[in-house]
Write an enzyme that holds these catalytic residues in place. Structure first.
Site, PDB file in Angstrom:
ATOM      1  N   THR A   1       4.786   8.757   1.259  1.00  0.00           N
ATOM      2  CA  THR A   1       4.112   7.759   0.424  1.00  0.00           C
ATOM      3  C   THR A   1       3.542   6.618   1.261  1.00  0.00           C
ATOM      4  OG1 THR A   1       6.210   6.588   0.022  1.00  0.00           O
ATOM      5  CG2 THR A   1       5.529   8.272  -1.602  1.00  0.00           C
TER       6      THR A   1
ATOM      7  N   GLN B   1       0.804  -1.215   0.000  1.00  0.00           N
ATOM      8  CA  GLN B   1       0.000   0.000   0.000  1.00  0.00           C
ATOM      9  C   GLN B   1       0.843   1.275   0.000  1.00  0.00           C
ATOM     10  OE1 GLN B   1      -1.455  -2.710   2.044  1.00  0.00           O
ATOM     11  NE2 GLN B   1      -2.491  -2.985   0.093  1.00  0.00           N
ATOM     12  N   ASN B   2       2.152   1.138   0.061  1.00  0.00           N
ATOM     13  CA  ASN B   2       2.995   2.329  -0.014  1.00  0.00           C
ATOM     14  C   ASN B   2       2.945   2.833  -1.452  1.00  0.00           C
ATOM     15  OD1 ASN B   2       5.458   4.016  -0.381  1.00  0.00           O
ATOM     16  ND2 ASN B   2       5.763   3.472   1.770  1.00  0.00           N
ATOM     17  N   ALA B   3       2.742   4.123  -1.623  1.00  0.00           N
ATOM     18  CA  ALA B   3       2.532   4.708  -2.954  1.00  0.00           C
ATOM     19  C   ALA B   3       3.829   5.026  -3.707  1.00  0.00           C
ATOM     20  CB  ALA B   3       1.693   5.977  -2.823  1.00  0.00           C
ATOM     21  N   PHE B   4       4.990   4.785  -3.104  1.00  0.00           N
ATOM     22  CA  PHE B   4       6.244   5.185  -3.741  1.00  0.00           C
ATOM     23  C   PHE B   4       6.387   4.612  -5.154  1.00  0.00           C
ATOM     24  CE2 PHE B   4      10.715   4.676  -4.848  1.00  0.00           C
ATOM     25  CZ  PHE B   4      11.181   5.963  -4.665  1.00  0.00           C
TER      26      PHE B   4
END
Length: 178
Positions: free
Chosen positions: A141, A39-42
């Site tokens: 992120t 789920q980290n947007a990086f």
């Protein structure tokens, strides 16, 4: 108390922007990959901005970051922290990475972009630079920081595209922008 230790930088000669996080979370540590939490947007942001497919093998994504003149590292080399929350980092336990040494080794880095407020605060507290270098704080992120949508985070992270295409980011040898 759990002690977490980070990874070496993703960086190569000619890097222009250094993206600094705080310290890898539990999922990243387990997988030995920056920003491994699904789920980290990086990686979504890197895919949208720079065409680095988030489903590509990690080593290839790292190579693509470097070819784009982006470097990635964390402010903390190690720290005590239960879980993955930046707010749980025990301030007295922080050992900072040698960011000044990296900047001396890669003098082409012309901007530091912090992945979130925690990274910026840790940097300010634990890192001393002998030179001034532009610094920008971007929204984290991390999925924990949900006050902004991924689209809103992406809009702010677009500044990296602008910085990479700006004439100030030309090499001293006069090569063309990225």
């Amino acid at each position: 108390m759990h002690s977490a230790a980070g990874f070496p930088p993703i960086a190569s000669a000619g890097a222009r922007i250094l993206i600094l996080g705080s310290l890898p979370g539990v999922t990243s540590l387990r997988q030995h990959q920056y920003y491994a939490h699904p789920q980290n947007a990086f990686w979504h942001i890197m895919e949208t901005l720079f065409g680095i497919p988030k489903q590509t093998a990690y080593a290839q994504r790292c190579d693509q970051l470097q070819s784009l003149k982006l470097a990635v590292w964390d402010v903390c080399h190690s720290a005590s922290r239960p879980g993955s929350l930046d707010s749980a980092i025990v301030a007295e336990s922080v050992i900072a990475n040698d960011i000044p040494g990296l900047l001396k080794h890669i003098p082409t880095i012309e901007c530091i972009a912090f992945n979130g407020q925690a990274a910026a605060k840790l940097f300010k507290k634990h890192v001393v630079l002998e030179t001034t270098i532009p610094q920008i704080t971007l929204p984290s992120t991390s999925p924990v920081h949900a006050s902004l949508s991924v689209a809103q985070k992406l809009a702010q992270w677009q500044t990296l595209q602008v910085r990479l295409s700006h004439p100030a980011f030309l090499s001293h040898a006069g090569e063309s922008p990225l």
